[in-house]
Motif scaffolding. Structure first.
Motif, PDB file in Angstrom:
ATOM      1  N   TRP A   1       0.835  -1.178   0.000  1.00 58.00           N
ATOM      2  CA  TRP A   1       0.000   0.000   0.000  1.00 58.00           C
ATOM      3  C   TRP A   1       0.887   1.251   0.000  1.00 58.00           C
ATOM      4  O   TRP A   1       2.087   1.164   0.231  1.00 58.00           O
ATOM      5  CB  TRP A   1      -0.954   0.008   1.189  1.00 58.00           C
ATOM      6  CG  TRP A   1      -0.293   0.216   2.523  1.00 58.00           C
ATOM      7  CD1 TRP A   1      -0.156   1.391   3.198  1.00 58.00           C
ATOM      8  CD2 TRP A   1       0.323  -0.785   3.340  1.00 58.00           C
ATOM      9  NE1 TRP A   1       0.514   1.184   4.388  1.00 58.00           N
ATOM     10  CE2 TRP A   1       0.821  -0.150   4.493  1.00 58.00           C
ATOM     11  CE3 TRP A   1       0.511  -2.158   3.223  1.00 58.00           C
ATOM     12  CZ2 TRP A   1       1.484  -0.826   5.506  1.00 58.00           C
ATOM     13  CZ3 TRP A   1       1.170  -2.831   4.228  1.00 58.00           C
ATOM     14  CH2 TRP A   1       1.647  -2.166   5.355  1.00 58.00           C
ATOM     15  N   THR A   2       0.280   2.375  -0.260  1.00 61.90           N
ATOM     16  CA  THR A   2       0.984   3.646  -0.241  1.00 61.90           C
ATOM     17  C   THR A   2       0.496   4.444   0.956  1.00 61.90           C
ATOM     18  O   THR A   2      -0.712   4.624   1.139  1.00 61.90           O
ATOM     19  CB  THR A   2       0.717   4.429  -1.547  1.00 61.90           C
ATOM     20  OG1 THR A   2       1.095   3.603  -2.657  1.00 61.90           O
ATOM     21  CG2 THR A   2       1.512   5.713  -1.581  1.00 61.90           C
ATOM     22  N   ASP A   3       1.435   4.902   1.792  1.00 59.89           N
ATOM     23  CA  ASP A   3       1.043   5.644   2.992  1.00 59.89           C
ATOM     24  C   ASP A   3       0.713   7.101   2.654  1.00 59.89           C
ATOM     25  O   ASP A   3       0.759   7.510   1.489  1.00 59.89           O
ATOM     26  CB  ASP A   3       2.106   5.529   4.089  1.00 59.89           C
ATOM     27  CG  ASP A   3       3.402   6.262   3.764  1.00 59.89           C
ATOM     28  OD1 ASP A   3       3.437   7.052   2.803  1.00 59.89           O
ATOM     29  OD2 ASP A   3       4.388   6.026   4.491  1.00 59.89           O
ATOM     30  N   GLN A   4       0.390   7.877   3.672  1.00 61.67           N
ATOM     31  CA  GLN A   4      -0.026   9.274   3.482  1.00 61.67           C
ATOM     32  C   GLN A   4       1.058  10.132   2.839  1.00 61.67           C
ATOM     33  O   GLN A   4       0.763  11.151   2.226  1.00 61.67           O
ATOM     34  CB  GLN A   4      -0.418   9.888   4.824  1.00 61.67           C
ATOM     35  CG  GLN A   4      -1.629   9.233   5.443  1.00 61.67           C
ATOM     36  CD  GLN A   4      -1.902   9.753   6.851  1.00 61.67           C
ATOM     37  OE1 GLN A   4      -1.039  10.349   7.478  1.00 61.67           O
ATOM     38  NE2 GLN A   4      -3.106   9.498   7.343  1.00 61.67           N
ATOM     39  N   ASN A   5       2.318   9.721   2.990  1.00 61.69           N
ATOM     40  CA  ASN A   5       3.434  10.485   2.423  1.00 61.69           C
ATOM     41  C   ASN A   5       3.795  10.024   1.017  1.00 61.69           C
ATOM     42  O   ASN A   5       4.784  10.490   0.450  1.00 61.69           O
ATOM     43  CB  ASN A   5       4.664  10.369   3.327  1.00 61.69           C
ATOM     44  CG  ASN A   5       4.405  10.925   4.709  1.00 61.69           C
ATOM     45  OD1 ASN A   5       3.705  11.917   4.864  1.00 61.69           O
ATOM     46  ND2 ASN A   5       4.939  10.271   5.717  1.00 61.69           N
TER      47      ASN A   5
ATOM     48  N   THR B   1       4.771   6.965   0.240  1.00 60.08           N
ATOM     49  CA  THR B   1       5.794   5.924   0.308  1.00 60.08           C
ATOM     50  C   THR B   1       5.144   4.555   0.197  1.00 60.08           C
ATOM     51  O   THR B   1       4.146   4.278   0.875  1.00 60.08           O
ATOM     52  CB  THR B   1       6.567   6.017   1.648  1.00 60.08           C
ATOM     53  OG1 THR B   1       7.110   7.335   1.773  1.00 60.08           O
ATOM     54  CG2 THR B   1       7.680   4.983   1.711  1.00 60.08           C
TER      55      THR B   1
ATOM     56  N   ARG C   1       4.609   0.877   1.063  1.00 61.49           N
ATOM     57  CA  ARG C   1       4.791   0.053   2.265  1.00 61.49           C
ATOM     58  C   ARG C   1       4.425  -1.379   1.921  1.00 61.49           C
ATOM     59  O   ARG C   1       3.589  -1.626   1.049  1.00 61.49           O
ATOM     60  CB  ARG C   1       3.905   0.547   3.410  1.00 61.49           C
ATOM     61  CG  ARG C   1       4.167   1.953   3.837  1.00 61.49           C
ATOM     62  CD  ARG C   1       5.438   2.026   4.607  1.00 61.49           C
ATOM     63  NE  ARG C   1       5.659   3.385   5.081  1.00 61.49           N
ATOM     64  CZ  ARG C   1       6.632   3.722   5.880  1.00 61.49           C
ATOM     65  NH1 ARG C   1       7.466   2.805   6.307  1.00 61.49           N
ATOM     66  NH2 ARG C   1       6.778   4.965   6.250  1.00 61.49           N
TER      67      ARG C   1
END
Length: 126
Positions: A84-88, A90, A92
């Protein structure tokens, strides 16, 4: 092809149950497994790994009801990787074990119950 894993270890926390938007209940817990080995100096070393266990349906319900931190369990299931892609922004990555069977091998040592070695097998229902 086959994706099967069997782990025997101790519950690292009390199970946590959450509900999805569709109403499905998911129970999660951590499981610690350890291995011992001798290092280059012939000293005994212990290495502990932590595994995320995810349980659905009847298995999850029974695990939530009967498992407490410190219980010895045998979990058979499959490895599931997520990305998944985090809030920043990046990327993960994660890994979890989707439980298909959970055997209760022993309750925690401080459990008050007289039956500390009961083995209850829960097979994945339909």
């Amino acid at each position: 092809m086959k994706n099967t894993v069997t782990l025997v270890g101790f519950a690292g926390n009390n199970p946590e149950t959450r509900e999805t938007q569709s109403g499905a209940k998911i129970t999660s817990l951590s499981l610690a497994t350890s291995r011992s080995y001798k290092d280059a100096q012939e000293k005994r070393q212990t290495e502990t790994e932590w595994h995320r266990i995810t349980c659905f349906n009847g298995i999850g319900k029974s695990v939530a009801k009967h498992v407490t931190k410190g219980a010895m369990l045998m979990v058979t299931g499959r490895i599931h990787y997520t990305r998944w892609t985090d809030q920043n922004g990046t990327d993960r990555y994660g890994c979890e074990i989707i439980a298909e069977q959970v055997d209760f091998l022993a309750k925690p040592k401080d459990a008050k119950s007289a039956d500390t070695t009961a083995a209850c097998e829960l097979a994945l229902a339909g």
